[in-house]
Design a protein around this motif. Sequence first.
Motif, PDB file in Angstrom:
ATOM      1  N   LEU A   1       0.820  -1.198   0.000  1.00 53.19           N
ATOM      2  CA  LEU A   1       0.000   0.000   0.000  1.00 53.19           C
ATOM      3  C   LEU A   1       0.866   1.264   0.000  1.00 53.19           C
ATOM      4  CD1 LEU A   1      -2.595  -1.122   2.705  1.00 53.19           C
ATOM      5  CD2 LEU A   1      -2.805  -1.297   0.219  1.00 53.19           C
ATOM      6  N   ARG A   2       0.242   2.389  -0.253  1.00 50.83           N
ATOM      7  CA  ARG A   2       0.930   3.669  -0.116  1.00 50.83           C
ATOM      8  C   ARG A   2       1.455   3.790   1.310  1.00 50.83           C
ATOM      9  NH1 ARG A   2      -3.164   8.060  -1.382  1.00 50.83           N
ATOM     10  NH2 ARG A   2      -3.346   8.086   0.884  1.00 50.83           N
ATOM     11  N   GLY A   3       2.581   4.439   1.502  1.00 47.89           N
ATOM     12  CA  GLY A   3       3.265   4.407   2.785  1.00 47.89           C
ATOM     13  C   GLY A   3       2.471   4.877   3.981  1.00 47.89           C
TER      14      GLY A   3
ATOM     15  N   SER B   1       6.373  -0.178  -0.242  1.00 51.55           N
ATOM     16  CA  SER B   1       5.744   1.082  -0.620  1.00 51.55           C
ATOM     17  C   SER B   1       6.637   1.829  -1.596  1.00 51.55           C
ATOM     18  CB  SER B   1       5.485   1.951   0.625  1.00 51.55           C
ATOM     19  OG  SER B   1       6.708   2.300   1.249  1.00 51.55           O
ATOM     20  N   GLY B   2       6.149   2.962  -2.065  1.00 55.79           N
ATOM     21  CA  GLY B   2       6.937   3.746  -2.994  1.00 55.79           C
ATOM     22  C   GLY B   2       8.126   4.403  -2.343  1.00 55.79           C
TER      23      GLY B   2
ATOM     24  N   GLY C   1       8.275  10.366   6.475  1.00 60.67           N
ATOM     25  CA  GLY C   1       8.935  11.328   5.616  1.00 60.67           C
ATOM     26  C   GLY C   1       7.969  12.048   4.700  1.00 60.67           C
ATOM     27  N   PRO C   2       8.470  13.012   3.938  1.00 56.67           N
ATOM     28  CA  PRO C   2       7.596  13.878   3.132  1.00 56.67           C
ATOM     29  C   PRO C   2       6.905  13.177   1.970  1.00 56.67           C
ATOM     30  CG  PRO C   2       9.909  14.339   2.645  1.00 56.67           C
ATOM     31  CD  PRO C   2       9.889  13.417   3.828  1.00 56.67           C
ATOM     32  N   ARG C   3       7.365  11.981   1.606  1.00 46.35           N
ATOM     33  CA  ARG C   3       6.751  11.290   0.474  1.00 46.35           C
ATOM     34  C   ARG C   3       5.902  10.087   0.888  1.00 46.35           C
ATOM     35  NH1 ARG C   3      11.061  10.890  -4.535  1.00 46.35           N
ATOM     36  NH2 ARG C   3      11.668  13.093  -4.636  1.00 46.35           N
TER      37      ARG C   3
ATOM     38  N   TRP D   1       2.807   9.632  -1.121  1.00 46.97           N
ATOM     39  CA  TRP D   1       2.920   9.699  -2.582  1.00 46.97           C
ATOM     40  C   TRP D   1       2.633   8.333  -3.203  1.00 46.97           C
ATOM     41  CZ3 TRP D   1       7.497  12.879  -4.968  1.00 46.97           C
ATOM     42  CH2 TRP D   1       7.460  14.187  -4.482  1.00 46.97           C
ATOM     43  N   PRO D   2       1.793   8.269  -4.222  1.00 51.91           N
ATOM     44  CA  PRO D   2       1.704   7.025  -5.011  1.00 51.91           C
ATOM     45  C   PRO D   2       2.968   6.883  -5.843  1.00 51.91           C
ATOM     46  CG  PRO D   2       0.370   8.744  -6.009  1.00 51.91           C
ATOM     47  CD  PRO D   2       0.893   9.325  -4.729  1.00 51.91           C
ATOM     48  N   ALA D   3       3.337   5.669  -6.162  1.00 52.00           N
ATOM     49  CA  ALA D   3       4.570   5.448  -6.926  1.00 52.00           C
ATOM     50  C   ALA D   3       4.382   4.267  -7.866  1.00 52.00           C
ATOM     51  CB  ALA D   3       5.746   5.181  -5.989  1.00 52.00           C
ATOM     52  N   TYR D   4       5.027   4.342  -9.021  1.00 50.90           N
ATOM     53  CA  TYR D   4       4.981   3.269 -10.009  1.00 50.90           C
ATOM     54  C   TYR D   4       6.371   3.071 -10.604  1.00 50.90           C
ATOM     55  CZ  TYR D   4      -0.078   3.681  -9.713  1.00 50.90           C
ATOM     56  OH  TYR D   4      -1.365   3.694  -9.235  1.00 50.90           O
TER      57      TYR D   4
END
Length: 399
Positions: A102-104, A130-131, A136-138, A141-144
């Motif tokens: 999942l997203r972080g 996760s991405g 942290g600041p990300r 964030w979604p990531a691919y």
Amino acid sequence: MKPLQGIRVLAVEQYGAGPYGTMHMADLGADVIKIEPPPRPGTPAGDNARHSGPHFLGADDSQFFQTFNRSKRSVMLDIRHPDGRAVLRRLAAKADAVVNNLRGDQPGKLGITYDALSDVNARLVCGHLSGYGRSGPRADWPAYDYLLQAEAGYLDLTGDPGGGPTRMGLSIIDFMTGVTTAFAVTAALLGAFRSGKGCDVDVTLYDVAMHQLTYPAAWYVNEGHVTGRRPRSGHPSVVPCELFPTADGWIFVMCITPRFWASLCEAIGRPELTRDARFVGFPERFANRDALAGILDGEFRRAGSEEWLSRLAGKVPVARVLTMSEALDNPYFREAGGLLTMPHPARGAVQVVASPIRIDGARPGGEACRALGADTDAVLEEAGLGAMEIAGLRAQGVI
């Protein structure tokens, strides 16, 4: 006996990287239970990969999905619902690991961290793919894969000099992150069995992408050396180690050692090249790489790729450049058991690429992932839920 037989993994996963990692665990015998969401307004039920075309296998299934999910069971459970999270806790009490991609920022909110679940199972390992991590600041964030290829410099390194940014043809960061997660979770399970205490294990697409920069990264951070693209996909420092045109195609030749260089010169009928001052060692060949390429081009164009393969195989590292279809139709691949055939109700059978791991000389078999939610009742009963509880959850849309 498969080495992970008896291990139970709850997989809260979607699409590619996470399912690819837990698939390796399922191949090796783990009981991987996919936790898939019920339908929501505007969103179909289950892993998004079930609905990824272009080749479908009936309702809620596709060849894309089966590529990453063989040998898994399926439970439909809404862990965003409080009652769904309560059910997940009961499942976790009898599991060895909970793995998610999942997203972080989501695992903490959904209660699938070690801190949230250790009270029901102190030995539980919670794996988080996760991405960018859970803090942290990300974190949100979604990531691919393609995004990480861009940010980690892969698009800059790939392709011919002077060309535009080019991504790799496959989602290699997804796959490497999945494998890294499977390894990390399995290692943590070994530690938990020894100590009696589980833990959180975090792996991110970003960290794996950057880790794969390996020696070019070391060259840059220590020496300021920037690795650039090489013509014909050549090695950044070794020559000849690149593509060469033949009479009917291309071959890739890799003379990584002095012995391979001498063997190549002998095989092409040019032993004097080993005594040529321009090509006597690695530094000389690299400095005179254009002159050497011109000579070798002329020699390789004298015969077809198969002829060169027969002359060089076993003496010099060499491979034909094949299309993807040629690679999959390659008799060597087929005879080595490279395809796994799995029975499937929608078309009798479906084929996927078999596991690359061999146990006692044999690749593990596998079966198609179960239909969406097919194992919900059975798995909940194994966790101790009664028929009335299950019926109540179904009436609420939690399962």
